[in-house]
Design a protein around this motif. Structure first.
Motif, PDB file in Angstrom:
ATOM      1  N   PRO A   1      -8.806  -5.592 -14.513  1.00  0.00           N
ATOM      2  CA  PRO A   1      -7.994  -4.552 -13.854  1.00  0.00           C
ATOM      3  C   PRO A   1      -6.844  -5.186 -13.073  1.00  0.00           C
ATOM      4  O   PRO A   1      -7.064  -5.994 -12.171  1.00  0.00           O
ATOM      5  CB  PRO A   1      -8.993  -3.869 -12.913  1.00  0.00           C
ATOM      6  CG  PRO A   1     -10.350  -4.209 -13.453  1.00  0.00           C
ATOM      7  CD  PRO A   1     -10.200  -5.576 -14.027  1.00  0.00           C
ATOM      8  N   VAL A   2      -5.622  -4.809 -13.439  1.00  0.00           N
ATOM      9  CA  VAL A   2      -4.431  -5.350 -12.779  1.00  0.00           C
ATOM     10  C   VAL A   2      -3.463  -4.205 -12.515  1.00  0.00           C
ATOM     11  O   VAL A   2      -3.242  -3.350 -13.380  1.00  0.00           O
ATOM     12  CB  VAL A   2      -3.723  -6.415 -13.644  1.00  0.00           C
ATOM     13  CG1 VAL A   2      -2.551  -7.034 -12.880  1.00  0.00           C
ATOM     14  CG2 VAL A   2      -4.687  -7.505 -14.079  1.00  0.00           C
ATOM     15  N   ALA A   3      -2.883  -4.181 -11.318  1.00  0.00           N
ATOM     16  CA  ALA A   3      -1.874  -3.182 -10.971  1.00  0.00           C
ATOM     17  C   ALA A   3      -0.727  -3.878 -10.262  1.00  0.00           C
ATOM     18  O   ALA A   3      -0.927  -4.843  -9.523  1.00  0.00           O
ATOM     19  CB  ALA A   3      -2.469  -2.103 -10.080  1.00  0.00           C
ATOM     20  N   VAL A   4       0.483  -3.377 -10.497  1.00  0.00           N
ATOM     21  CA  VAL A   4       1.682  -3.933  -9.877  1.00  0.00           C
ATOM     22  C   VAL A   4       2.297  -2.868  -8.971  1.00  0.00           C
ATOM     23  O   VAL A   4       2.519  -1.730  -9.400  1.00  0.00           O
ATOM     24  CB  VAL A   4       2.719  -4.372 -10.936  1.00  0.00           C
ATOM     25  CG1 VAL A   4       3.941  -5.000 -10.265  1.00  0.00           C
ATOM     26  CG2 VAL A   4       2.090  -5.340 -11.923  1.00  0.00           C
ATOM     27  N   SER A   5       2.553  -3.232  -7.725  1.00  0.00           N
ATOM     28  CA  SER A   5       3.169  -2.318  -6.763  1.00  0.00           C
ATOM     29  C   SER A   5       4.413  -2.951  -6.165  1.00  0.00           C
ATOM     30  O   SER A   5       4.572  -4.181  -6.191  1.00  0.00           O
ATOM     31  CB  SER A   5       2.188  -1.982  -5.631  1.00  0.00           C
ATOM     32  OG  SER A   5       1.038  -1.328  -6.123  1.00  0.00           O
ATOM     33  N   ASP A   6       5.298  -2.097  -5.623  1.00  0.00           N
ATOM     34  CA  ASP A   6       6.487  -2.634  -4.977  1.00  0.00           C
ATOM     35  C   ASP A   6       6.184  -2.932  -3.505  1.00  0.00           C
ATOM     36  O   ASP A   6       5.041  -2.824  -3.047  1.00  0.00           O
ATOM     37  CB  ASP A   6       7.679  -1.689  -5.146  1.00  0.00           C
ATOM     38  CG  ASP A   6       7.499  -0.349  -4.430  1.00  0.00           C
ATOM     39  OD1 ASP A   6       6.620  -0.237  -3.551  1.00  0.00           O
ATOM     40  OD2 ASP A   6       8.254   0.596  -4.761  1.00  0.00           O
ATOM     41  N   ALA A   7       7.212  -3.302  -2.746  1.00  0.00           N
ATOM     42  CA  ALA A   7       7.016  -3.718  -1.364  1.00  0.00           C
ATOM     43  C   ALA A   7       6.557  -2.590  -0.452  1.00  0.00           C
ATOM     44  O   ALA A   7       6.055  -2.839   0.648  1.00  0.00           O
ATOM     45  CB  ALA A   7       8.306  -4.332  -0.822  1.00  0.00           C
ATOM     46  N   SER A   8       6.712  -1.338  -0.897  1.00  0.00           N
ATOM     47  CA  SER A   8       6.239  -0.203  -0.097  1.00  0.00           C
ATOM     48  C   SER A   8       4.881   0.301  -0.582  1.00  0.00           C
ATOM     49  O   SER A   8       4.423   1.359  -0.185  1.00  0.00           O
ATOM     50  CB  SER A   8       7.258   0.941  -0.146  1.00  0.00           C
ATOM     51  OG  SER A   8       7.320   1.506  -1.446  1.00  0.00           O
ATOM     52  N   TRP A   9       4.244  -0.461  -1.475  1.00  0.00           N
ATOM     53  CA  TRP A   9       2.941  -0.133  -2.044  1.00  0.00           C
ATOM     54  C   TRP A   9       2.957   1.122  -2.912  1.00  0.00           C
ATOM     55  O   TRP A   9       1.982   1.866  -2.978  1.00  0.00           O
ATOM     56  CB  TRP A   9       1.844  -0.040  -0.977  1.00  0.00           C
ATOM     57  CG  TRP A   9       1.434  -1.412  -0.533  1.00  0.00           C
ATOM     58  CD1 TRP A   9       1.756  -2.035   0.637  1.00  0.00           C
ATOM     59  CD2 TRP A   9       0.683  -2.369  -1.294  1.00  0.00           C
ATOM     60  NE1 TRP A   9       1.255  -3.319   0.654  1.00  0.00           N
ATOM     61  CE2 TRP A   9       0.577  -3.538  -0.516  1.00  0.00           C
ATOM     62  CE3 TRP A   9       0.092  -2.356  -2.557  1.00  0.00           C
ATOM     63  CZ2 TRP A   9      -0.084  -4.692  -0.952  1.00  0.00           C
ATOM     64  CZ3 TRP A   9      -0.573  -3.486  -2.991  1.00  0.00           C
ATOM     65  CH2 TRP A   9      -0.660  -4.637  -2.191  1.00  0.00           C
ATOM     66  N   THR A  10       4.077   1.339  -3.593  1.00  0.00           N
ATOM     67  CA  THR A  10       4.127   2.371  -4.631  1.00  0.00           C
ATOM     68  C   THR A  10       3.708   1.741  -5.948  1.00  0.00           C
ATOM     69  O   THR A  10       4.267   0.710  -6.356  1.00  0.00           O
ATOM     70  CB  THR A  10       5.534   2.959  -4.761  1.00  0.00           C
ATOM     71  OG1 THR A  10       5.862   3.657  -3.555  1.00  0.00           O
ATOM     72  CG2 THR A  10       5.607   3.940  -5.928  1.00  0.00           C
ATOM     73  N   LEU A  11       2.730   2.336  -6.599  1.00  0.00           N
ATOM     74  CA  LEU A  11       2.230   1.812  -7.866  1.00  0.00           C
ATOM     75  C   LEU A  11       3.308   1.930  -8.936  1.00  0.00           C
ATOM     76  O   LEU A  11       3.820   3.012  -9.208  1.00  0.00           O
ATOM     77  CB  LEU A  11       0.987   2.601  -8.303  1.00  0.00           C
ATOM     78  CG  LEU A  11       0.352   2.209  -9.635  1.00  0.00           C
ATOM     79  CD1 LEU A  11      -0.225   0.803  -9.573  1.00  0.00           C
ATOM     80  CD2 LEU A  11      -0.748   3.208 -10.010  1.00  0.00           C
ATOM     81  N   LEU A  12       3.655   0.794  -9.535  1.00  0.00           N
ATOM     82  CA  LEU A  12       4.668   0.772 -10.583  1.00  0.00           C
ATOM     83  C   LEU A  12       4.042   0.719 -11.967  1.00  0.00           C
ATOM     84  O   LEU A  12       4.541   1.334 -12.903  1.00  0.00           O
ATOM     85  CB  LEU A  12       5.595  -0.441 -10.404  1.00  0.00           C
ATOM     86  CG  LEU A  12       6.325  -0.564  -9.067  1.00  0.00           C
ATOM     87  CD1 LEU A  12       7.155  -1.843  -9.054  1.00  0.00           C
ATOM     88  CD2 LEU A  12       7.200   0.657  -8.809  1.00  0.00           C
ATOM     89  N   LEU A  13       2.966  -0.030 -12.095  1.00  0.00           N
ATOM     90  CA  LEU A  13       2.372  -0.258 -13.413  1.00  0.00           C
ATOM     91  C   LEU A  13       0.910  -0.635 -13.242  1.00  0.00           C
ATOM     92  O   LEU A  13       0.558  -1.393 -12.341  1.00  0.00           O
ATOM     93  CB  LEU A  13       3.128  -1.394 -14.125  1.00  0.00           C
ATOM     94  CG  LEU A  13       2.745  -1.714 -15.565  1.00  0.00           C
ATOM     95  CD1 LEU A  13       3.116  -0.557 -16.488  1.00  0.00           C
ATOM     96  CD2 LEU A  13       3.473  -2.980 -16.028  1.00  0.00           C
ATOM     97  N   ALA A  14       0.070  -0.084 -14.098  1.00  0.00           N
ATOM     98  CA  ALA A  14      -1.352  -0.446 -14.100  1.00  0.00           C
ATOM     99  C   ALA A  14      -1.806  -0.550 -15.543  1.00  0.00           C
ATOM    100  O   ALA A  14      -1.406   0.258 -16.386  1.00  0.00           O
ATOM    101  CB  ALA A  14      -2.182   0.598 -13.354  1.00  0.00           C
TER     102      ALA A  14
END
Length: 277
Positions: free
Chosen positions: A117-130
């Protein structure tokens, strides 16, 4: 309404996109080699109906967030992403805005971690990609739920178990991250609106923010209560991507354990759910 250049571009890039590169199964009846509308909608976190209306020209004013999400899901290059913003009549995000562009190298990393399980978020912790197994583990997230800070202070309880101590540590770390992001990206109106909403609607957030609380994310063990496979205890690491200000959250299980077996089952369930879509 006639098809727009924006809609034609989305359709063209959707046809070009590789399902395998997006972590999707390639089997089944496919009329074209690219992504189905349902798959693009799932990857971008928007509805299938909205993707259809955008492609057909019946929706003509997508927001910055929608264009950014489509660009990520379609794996556009930096130049293609900029062009898509222009086609939507928008100015691509510039200096002072939280960066949301995912580099090809980060995409490739997710491609190779198919069982993790991997997720990518931006600096404001908005999920960009999972990736699919992360979605299977944590569930699909739409709208405001895609922001981890919003979920922490205003959202419904999630699947991750928390003790009083672990929750306090997470809250302090999230507030510290938002404070640092606000200092780095002073022109980001979306980030400012998020902080204002949290201060207004969460007494806990307001208390931490006004007290100047600072914290940091550290490696931890988390137990996720999954509705289908039961509890899964995993090690969670938060990695930073140099030069892009992205956060990569990675969950791993100790080999040979029941948790590892349940994680393998989740990887299969995630693929089945995507195939069903």
């Amino acid at each position: 309404m006639a098809e727009t250049e924006f809609g034609r571009a989305v359709r063209r890039w959707r046809d070009r996109a590789s399902p395998a590169a997006a972590g999707l199964p390639e089997g089944g009846q496919r009329r074209a080699a690219g992504l189905r509308r349902e798959e693009l909608a799932l990857l971008a976190g928007i509805s299938v109906d909205y993707v259809t209306r955008l492609e057909q020209g019946r929706a003509t004013h997508p927001s910055e967030q929608v264009v950014e999400a489509l660009g990520r899901a379609l794996r556009l290059s930096a130049a293609e992403r900029e062009h898509l913003f222009h086609l939507a009549g928008l100015v691509p995000p510039g200096q002072g805005i939280v960066p949301a562009y995912i580099t090809p190298s980060v995409h490739r990393m997710l491609d190779r971690l198919t069982g993790t399980p991997v997720a990518v978020s931006d600096a404001s912790w908005t999920l960009l990609l999972a990736n699919p197994v992360h979605t299977a583990l944590m569930g699909e997230r739409h709208g405001r739920e895609r922001n981890g800070a919003w979920r922490t202070f205003l959202g419904a309880p999630g699947r991750v178990r928390h003790t009083t101590r672990s929750r306090q540590a997470m809250e302090t770390a999230v507030v510290g991250d938002l404070r640092a992001a606000a200092a780095r990206y002073p022109a980001d109106l979306g980030l400012r609106r998020l902080i204002a909403e949290l201060r207004e609607n969460s007494d806990r957030f307001a208390e931490l923010w006004d007290s100047g609380a600072m914290g940091r994310h550290e490696a931890s063990r988390k137990t996720v209560d999954h509705p289908r496979v039961g509890p899964v205890t995993l090690d969670c690491d938060v990695l930073s991507v140099a030069g892009s200000d992205l956060r990569v959250m990675v969950y791993t299980a100790e080999p040979g354990t029941q948790d590892a077996e349940r994680l393998e089952l989740l990887a299969v369930l995630g693929t089945q759910e995507l195939t069903g879509h």
